[in-house]
Design an enzyme around this catalytic site. Structure first.
Site, mmCIF file in Angstrom:
data_model
loop_
_atom_site.group_PDB
_atom_site.id
_atom_site.type_symbol
_atom_site.label_atom_id
_atom_site.label_comp_id
_atom_site.label_asym_id
_atom_site.label_seq_id
_atom_site.Cartn_x
_atom_site.Cartn_y
_atom_site.Cartn_z
ATOM 1 N N GLU A 25 9.643 15.289 16.172
ATOM 2 C CA GLU A 25 10.022 15.231 14.758
ATOM 3 C C GLU A 25 9.147 16.220 13.991
ATOM 4 O O GLU A 25 7.926 16.054 13.922
ATOM 5 C CB GLU A 25 9.787 13.809 14.238
ATOM 6 C CG GLU A 25 10.158 13.625 12.786
ATOM 7 C CD GLU A 25 9.949 12.193 12.310
ATOM 8 O OE1 GLU A 25 8.903 11.599 12.622
ATOM 9 O OE2 GLU A 25 10.839 11.681 11.625
ATOM 10 N N GLU A 66 10.045 0.869 10.605
ATOM 11 C CA GLU A 66 11.045 1.923 10.421
ATOM 12 C C GLU A 66 10.300 3.225 10.668
ATOM 13 O O GLU A 66 9.451 3.606 9.874
ATOM 14 C CB GLU A 66 11.616 1.812 9.009
ATOM 15 C CG GLU A 66 12.945 2.496 8.854
ATOM 16 C CD GLU A 66 12.782 3.909 8.373
ATOM 17 O OE1 GLU A 66 12.748 4.809 9.260
ATOM 18 O OE2 GLU A 66 12.690 4.117 7.165
ATOM 19 N N CYS A 84 13.099 10.757 7.469
ATOM 20 C CA CYS A 84 13.066 10.214 8.836
ATOM 21 C C CYS A 84 14.412 10.361 9.537
ATOM 22 O O CYS A 84 14.468 10.517 10.742
ATOM 23 C CB CYS A 84 12.623 8.760 8.814
ATOM 24 S SG CYS A 84 13.507 7.762 7.618
ATOM 25 N N LYS A 116 0.850 -1.204 0.000
ATOM 26 C CA LYS A 116 0.000 0.000 0.000
ATOM 27 C C LYS A 116 0.876 1.242 0.000
ATOM 28 O O LYS A 116 1.580 1.500 0.979
ATOM 29 C CB LYS A 116 -0.894 0.027 1.237
ATOM 30 C CG LYS A 116 -1.722 1.309 1.279
ATOM 31 C CD LYS A 116 -2.239 1.577 2.667
ATOM 32 C CE LYS A 116 -2.255 3.035 3.062
ATOM 33 N NZ LYS A 116 -2.189 4.068 2.084
HETATM 34 P P1 NDP Z 1 1.729 7.823 8.673
HETATM 35 O O1 NDP Z 1 2.581 7.051 9.572
HETATM 36 O O2 NDP Z 1 0.344 8.120 9.075
HETATM 37 O O3 NDP Z 1 1.614 7.076 7.247
HETATM 38 C C1 NDP Z 1 2.555 6.196 6.699
HETATM 39 C C2 NDP Z 1 1.830 5.098 5.918
HETATM 40 O O4 NDP Z 1 1.034 4.319 6.808
HETATM 41 C C3 NDP Z 1 0.859 5.605 4.866
HETATM 42 O O5 NDP Z 1 0.807 4.690 3.806
HETATM 43 C C4 NDP Z 1 -0.454 5.612 5.616
HETATM 44 O O6 NDP Z 1 -1.557 5.580 4.765
HETATM 45 C C5 NDP Z 1 -0.327 4.338 6.409
HETATM 46 N N1 NDP Z 1 -1.127 4.275 7.626
HETATM 47 C C6 NDP Z 1 -1.513 5.296 8.446
HETATM 48 N N2 NDP Z 1 -2.222 4.822 9.485
HETATM 49 C C7 NDP Z 1 -2.285 3.483 9.341
HETATM 50 C C8 NDP Z 1 -2.864 2.433 10.104
HETATM 51 N N3 NDP Z 1 -3.513 2.679 11.235
HETATM 52 N N4 NDP Z 1 -2.737 1.166 9.666
HETATM 53 C C9 NDP Z 1 -2.061 0.907 8.540
HETATM 54 N N5 NDP Z 1 -1.501 1.851 7.769
HETATM 55 C C10 NDP Z 1 -1.598 3.117 8.169
HETATM 56 O O7 NDP Z 1 2.459 9.132 8.309
HETATM 57 P P2 NDP Z 1 1.777 10.502 7.824
HETATM 58 O O8 NDP Z 1 1.746 10.440 6.380
HETATM 59 O O9 NDP Z 1 0.466 10.779 8.463
HETATM 60 O O10 NDP Z 1 2.810 11.546 8.388
HETATM 61 C C11 NDP Z 1 2.688 11.959 9.735
HETATM 62 C C12 NDP Z 1 4.034 12.101 10.381
HETATM 63 O O11 NDP Z 1 4.679 10.841 10.366
HETATM 64 C C13 NDP Z 1 5.014 13.020 9.665
HETATM 65 O O12 NDP Z 1 4.835 14.339 10.031
HETATM 66 C C14 NDP Z 1 6.323 12.465 10.119
HETATM 67 O O13 NDP Z 1 6.624 13.013 11.375
HETATM 68 C C15 NDP Z 1 6.077 10.987 10.238
HETATM 69 N N6 NDP Z 1 6.522 10.231 9.057
HETATM 70 C C16 NDP Z 1 7.668 9.507 9.164
HETATM 71 C C17 NDP Z 1 8.145 8.820 8.081
HETATM 72 C C18 NDP Z 1 9.388 8.029 8.131
HETATM 73 O O14 NDP Z 1 9.980 7.797 7.102
HETATM 74 N N7 NDP Z 1 9.813 7.550 9.272
HETATM 75 C C19 NDP Z 1 7.473 8.875 6.784
HETATM 76 C C20 NDP Z 1 6.233 9.611 6.794
HETATM 77 C C21 NDP Z 1 5.821 10.269 7.901
HETATM 78 P P3 NDP Z 1 -2.208 6.954 4.253
HETATM 79 O O15 NDP Z 1 -1.196 7.609 3.404
HETATM 80 O O16 NDP Z 1 -3.388 6.465 3.473
HETATM 81 O O17 NDP Z 1 -2.571 7.752 5.467
#
Ligand code: NDP
Length: 819
Positions: free
Chosen positions: A397, A266, A300, A191
């Site tokens: 973060e 991660e 990240c 996904k």
């Molecule tokens: P999320 O952790 O919400 O999203 C990452 C992925 O997980 C997306 O594909 C999202 O889908 C999916 N997801 C979200 N909630 C669920 C769930 N309950 N069960 C399964 N899958 C899920 O990150 P955000 O995009 O909301 O970003 C928010 C914050 O997260 C950022 O500000 C940053 O601080 C951090 N972040 C960290 C990352 C890293 O590389 N470590 C990468 C991205 C964000 P969908 O896109 O449909 O919401």
């Protein structure tokens, strides 16, 4: 503007990459479907969501939203495909993967344009970093597919893998996940993030193009609440690999607890960028640009905390401001742009909110004098000084182009400040003194440490976090273990195969452990006296206390619990441990942290010494096993002898499980060092009272961890008899702490404990679930058996590299060289 003026300002002209091929590809493919079983299918609910170009704020296209029915279909396709793909020879899988790599290269221009349009990141980055690294991952892991049969002989694929990726490196995160999964023979349902699905859809088209068998890779676009959660909870998914926020990682840990799904997470970071006063400041400035303004800071492992030695802080900040004034922000497709757009209005608002809070908390904010484009979602590079380490902007973060700076005086202070975070993903160290940099690197709690460089990635070198940055590694050989499981796990349940009956009495009533032919399972070991010998039982003369900080301590409760033999006779008592005993034991284990930094030679010597001391008391320990289990003396002697041999094995490994040197495509090397995890909690199995305890404690201490051990609840006396062995073997106080009592009550306290870094639990399935659930509080690493017994006598199941890997976390230290 005339030539003289251009020369004066050094202004760049626009150098846009054409958007047209990307837009044409989008038009051609609308409406986008879901990629299931190599078919483009309509979403079950018939719904679509907008995909926006963050640089304009305008709709690019719409993508399908999946729901649980689509997840069912994709998982079913992946399951069917696994039957064949999981058995496809590594060489054949390698050839498919080489084809993927070559086709990524063939379509690299289009992929780079699509990524910039969809995510808002500069084309310079997608073209020169993201897409080449994607191809590199498929090439690298094609090699591991080829080598799996010879190099991972005792392993098999996990099965169907659910992968959930974020929006910051859409195609690169896909490659990090899909390449090792396919290499090891798994099939995938992936996904993408809802904001950035386009390159994943182009990737699906490439899978079709190269003729990858149907169902091996399935791509489901859509929203977390519809597709992400359904994938995580799906009963036919064997593993979840996730990259994203720590909060969502935590919820996935809870949702999968007790399910037996493998999990790698991660998560976020707040990585330190440490500058010592002898560093080359001009290089440092460029390093900072790459650390925090690369990908608009939505990284990240972004170096978001600048820690500068006090005597050069003003000079560095001044240089940084000059450089920031010259950064170019704007159209991501312009090849001369440094900073593109923030991925979404929501993310932009969050950055604005945190920056406002930083100002309110008293930090000094500085931004360049130029203005951001008014269309689209842009945020200027931002520098905070006068930041106090406890404030929100120093701890949270921000995931945007915002740098907070703090100062330190000594290297020790730099390390303390650097580790003052709940995260542990990465760190950069800048100094012209390589001795200093290499001294500091092992002290940093981070999975990657870049020396005089930053944000370098390669398929050969693992990446992943310590602490709340998650667990598991992506990249390198260590990344493969996230996608395999031991071959023996599919064999008949080992202890059932051995007919070990409840209460340790065998089905033939003799009390011996027998294999299918009725032969003694120990026969091959041929250690001790004849079967049937029942030793005289020692008298009940004392109640063992707890073993905490190298001392025998009375239980806080003042109570003890009775221990019975299989016939129901009381054979002794042990202390009834409680929350306070655990607290004291965890404190003692922390106080013994010097164990991790001592020499591996020293650890080896102490393990040999423990083995020798145990050996001199073989008869006594064998009798104790007979007394607790009712098993024949010969079996008990064999258990003691295997325990001694196991101690020798881990003494041997203590100075040989040393890591490797990687040679990524750069002038330099990467040291991949296995490090102790820290304070580990271990709950021992009931079968094999001595061997179970030794098989778990020995590898963990061999690798430098300090322990709180809960011995077998049913037969704890073999572990408590070890107090004297440990006391007389030069083991430093606090390295091994033993708390007896109610296994699950004590395990719950340990799993909840925020100062415990990892927990192993070998007990009933329900207990495993509780441990995994509670571990989410501080994202401690867990290793549990989901109620399945393991044959502790078998060297493949009971000892070896699996135990050493579970005892360590790999730190990758990047060391570039050359003038
Ligand atoms: P999320 O952790 O919400 O999203 C990452 C992925 O997980 C997306 O594909 C999202 O889908 C999916 N997801 C979200 N909630 C669920 C769930 N309950 N069960 C399964 N899958 C899920 O990150 P955000 O995009 O909301 O970003 C928010 C914050 O997260 C950022 O500000 C940053 O601080 C951090 N972040 C960290 C990352 C890293 O590389 N470590 C990468 C991205 C964000 P969908 O896109 O449909 O919401």
């Amino acid at each position: 503007m005339n030539v003289t003026e251009i020369f004066e300002t050094m202004e760049y002209g626009p150098a846009p990459e054409a958007a047209a091929p990307g837009l044409a590809w989008i038009k051609e493919h609308e409406p986008f479907g879901l990629f299931i079983n190599n078919q483009w299918v309509k979403p079950a609910n018939g719904q679509y969501i907008e995909s926006i170009n963050p640089a304009t704020g305008k709709q690019l296209t719409k993508v399908a939203t999946s729901n649980s029915a689509d997840v069912d279909a994709a998982v079913a396709a992946a399951r069917t495909a696994f039957e064949t793909w999981g058995k496809t020879p590594g060489h054949v899988r390698a050839r498919y993967m080489y084809a993927i790599a070559r086709h990524i290269q063939k379509h690299s221009r289009l992929l780079a344009v699509l990524e910039s349009l969809d995510n808002g990141k500069p084309i310079r980055e997608t073209r020169d970093i993201d897409i080449p690294l994607v191809a590199r991952h498929f090439y690298y892991y094609a090699g591991w597919a080829q080598l799996m049969e010879s190099q991972l002989t005792n392993y098999q694929p996990v099965g169907v893998v659910g992968q959930i990726i974020p929006w910051n490196f859409p195609l690169l995160m896909l490659a990090w996940k899909i390449a090792p999964a396919l290499a090891m023979g798994n099939t995938v349902v992936l996904k993408p993030a809802r904001y950035t699905s386009l390159t994943a859809l182009k990737f699906a088209e490439i899978m079709h193009e190269i003729g990858l068998p149907p169902g091996v890779v399935n791509i489901l676009t859509g929203e977390a609440s519809q597709v992400g959660e359904a994938l995580v909870r799906h009963p036919d998914v064997n593993k979840i690999a996730f990259t994203g926020s720590t909060d969502v990682g935590r919820s996935i840990r809870r949702a999968t607890a007790g399910s037996g799904k493998k999990l790698s997470l991660e998560l976020g970071g707040k990585s330190p960028f440490i500058v010592f006063d002898d560093a080359d400041l001009d290089s440092v400035v460029e390093g900072v640009v790459d650390a925090i303004w690369f990908n608009q800071g939505q990284v990240c492992c972004a170096g978001s905390r600048l820690l500068v030695q006090e005597n050069i802080a003003n000079r560095l900040i001044e240089k940084l401001r000059v450089r920031m004034e010259h950064l170019r922000i704007g159209d991501p497709l312009d090849k001369a742009v440094d900073i593109g757009a923030i991925v979404s209005p929501g993310q932009l608002k969050e950055i604005q909110r945190l920056v406002k809070q930083g100002v309110e908390e008293g930090a000094v904010m500085w931004q360049p004098s130029w203005a951001c484009p008014t269309e689209g979602y842009f945020f200027p590079p931002t520098l905070f000084t006068n930041v106090s380490p406890a404030t929100t902007i120093a701890q949270i973060e921000i995931f945007g182009p915002v740098l907070v700076s703090m100062t330190f005086r000594t290297p020790a202070e730099a390390v303390e400040l650097a580790n003052n975070t709940r995260y542990g993903l990465a760190a950069s160290v800048w100094s012209d003194n390589i001795n200093l940099a290499l001294d500091v690197a092992p002290k940093l709690k981070a999975g990657s440490v870049w020396i005089n460089c930053t944000n370098l990635f390669d398929a050969s070198s693992g990446f992943g976090g310590y602490r709340e940055s998650g667990f598991g590694r992506e990249g390198g050989k260590e990344g493969l273990y996230e996608y395999v499981r031991p071959k023996w796990e599919t064999l008949e349940t080992p202890l059932e195969a051995l007919h070990i009956a409840k209460g340790s009495t065998s089905s033939n009533g003799s009390g011996s452990i027998q294999d299918e032919d009725g032969e003694s399972a120990f026969q091959d070991l041929a250690f001790g006296s004849a079967n049937g010998y029942v030793a005289a039982l020692p008298t009940i003369d004392r109640t063992p206390k707890m073993f905490i900080g190298g001392k025998q301590a009375r239980p806080d409760s003042g109570y003890s619990r009775d221990i019975y033999d299989p016939q129901g006779h009381m054979i002794g008592q042990v202390g009834e441990g409680n929350r306070k005993d655990i607290r004291n034991a965890v404190e003692a284990a922390h106080a013994a942290s010097g164990w991790a930094v001592g020499t591996t030679h020293n650890r080896a010597q102490i393990l040999y010494y423990i083995a020798e001391n145990l050996s001199s008391r073989e008869d006594e320990f064998a009798r104790r096993i007979v007394q607790q289990t009712g098993r024949p003396y010969a079996d008990a002697v064999a258990e003691v002898q295997v325990s001694i041999s196991r101690l020798f094995s881990y003494a041997a490994w203590a100075d040989k499980f040393e890591g490797v040197v990687h040679r990524p495509p750069m002038r330099g090397a990467v040291l991949a060092l296995p490090e102790a995890i820290g304070v580990m909690a271990i709950t021992c199995p009931d079968e094999y009272p001595l061997l179970g305890f030794i098989s778990l404690a020995a590898p963990a201490i061999a690798m430098g961890n300090t322990l709180v051990v809960v011995p077998s609840q049913q037969s704890p006396l073999s572990a408590t008899d070890c107090y004297q062995v440990l006391e007389t073997s030069d083991l430093p106080n606090g390295v091994v702490n033993i708390v007896t009592g109610d296994r699950d009550a004590l395990s719950q306290v340990l799993a909840d404990h925020d100062d415990v870094d990892a927990m192993w639990y070998f007990g009933p399935a329900e207990g495993c679930k509780h441990v995994e659930l509670a571990s989410a509080s501080n994202m401690k690493r867990t290793w549990v058996n989901y109620g399945h017994p393991r044959n502790w006598l078998d060297p493949v199941q009971g000892e070896g590299e699996e135990f050493l890997r579970e005892s360590t976390q790999i730190k990758n230290i990047w060391i570039p060289y050359g003038e």
